[in-house]
Design a protein around this motif. Structure first.
Motif, mmCIF file in Angstrom:
data_model
loop_
_atom_site.group_PDB
_atom_site.id
_atom_site.type_symbol
_atom_site.label_atom_id
_atom_site.label_comp_id
_atom_site.label_asym_id
_atom_site.label_seq_id
_atom_site.Cartn_x
_atom_site.Cartn_y
_atom_site.Cartn_z
ATOM 1 N N TYR A 91 12.442 -0.861 -1.728
ATOM 2 C CA TYR A 91 12.430 -1.387 -3.092
ATOM 3 C C TYR A 91 11.599 -2.657 -3.065
ATOM 4 C CZ TYR A 91 16.052 1.882 -4.453
ATOM 5 O OH TYR A 91 16.735 3.032 -4.744
ATOM 6 N N CYS A 92 10.950 -2.970 -4.179
ATOM 7 C CA CYS A 92 10.072 -4.139 -4.239
ATOM 8 C C CYS A 92 10.516 -5.044 -5.390
ATOM 9 C CB CYS A 92 8.627 -3.681 -4.435
ATOM 10 S SG CYS A 92 7.442 -5.025 -4.424
ATOM 11 N N PHE A 93 10.892 -6.275 -5.045
ATOM 12 C CA PHE A 93 11.331 -7.262 -6.030
ATOM 13 C C PHE A 93 10.436 -8.486 -5.961
ATOM 14 C CE2 PHE A 93 15.132 -4.756 -5.423
ATOM 15 C CZ PHE A 93 15.777 -4.771 -6.652
ATOM 16 N N ASP A 94 10.239 -9.144 -7.097
ATOM 17 C CA ASP A 94 9.456 -10.363 -7.158
ATOM 18 C C ASP A 94 10.136 -11.319 -8.129
ATOM 19 O OD1 ASP A 94 7.446 -12.253 -6.846
ATOM 20 O OD2 ASP A 94 5.835 -10.952 -7.501
ATOM 21 N N ILE A 95 9.722 -12.567 -8.061
ATOM 22 C CA ILE A 95 10.271 -13.565 -8.958
ATOM 23 C C ILE A 95 9.128 -14.127 -9.790
ATOM 24 C CG2 ILE A 95 10.080 -15.485 -7.321
ATOM 25 C CD1 ILE A 95 12.943 -16.282 -8.356
ATOM 26 N N SER A 96 9.311 -14.146 -11.100
ATOM 27 C CA SER A 96 8.280 -14.720 -11.968
ATOM 28 C C SER A 96 8.719 -16.126 -12.362
ATOM 29 C CB SER A 96 8.083 -13.853 -13.217
ATOM 30 O OG SER A 96 9.184 -13.997 -14.090
#
Length: 150
Positions: A91-96
């Protein structure tokens, strides 16, 4: 060596977590300092895991599903990198910038085939067991909030 608060301010840290079912996710901090203590404890361990996944090439290239939130990231090159991560079963998560305030990472894309911690070599499993995130389910959570190290 420990990852310091200054390191987090100047580096875009890619780190990993394991959910309650043994699924694996990659998180990208974007220089936000939103990184958990279990990652900051050892740069060497994180480097070993990162190198493993960077070189990991599964036999089958799987399709991925992008989340609605992925549209916040207009750069196609970045989304292609996320796709490559999920094609490996992660799974790929990022923070904006918006999520820095709340400490939440948003789901960018998910794999059609999930790589589990039990599928990995013992040396990587032993490190990833320290990256377990209780009461988190990557398949069901579109936003992951964490307690940061600093």
């Amino acid at each position: 060596m420990r990852i310091t608060e200054i390191d987090l301010e100047i580096e875009d840290i890619e780190w990993y977590g394991i959910d309650e079912n043994g699924r694996i996710a990659q998180f990208t901090s974007g220089g936000s300092k939103m990184v958990p203590e279990f990652i900051c404890e050892s740069r060497e361990s994180l480097d070993l895991v990162s190198e493993f996944f960077e070189n990991f090439n599964p036999d089958i290239v799987e399709e991925v599903t992008f989340s609605e939130e992925a549209s916040k990231y207009p750069r196609k090159e970045y989304l292609q990198e996320c796709k490559k991560i999920s094609q490996k079963g992660l799974y790929c998560f990022d923070i904006s910038d918006e999520e820095v305030i709340t400490g939440g990472y948003i789901l960018i894309c998910k794999p059609s085939y999930e790589l589990l911690i039990s599928d990995l070599p013992e040396t990587i499993q032993s490190i990833l067991l320290n990256y377990k995130m209780p009461n988190i389910n990557f398949m069901n959570n579109k936003i992951i909030s964490i307690e940061t190290a600093y």
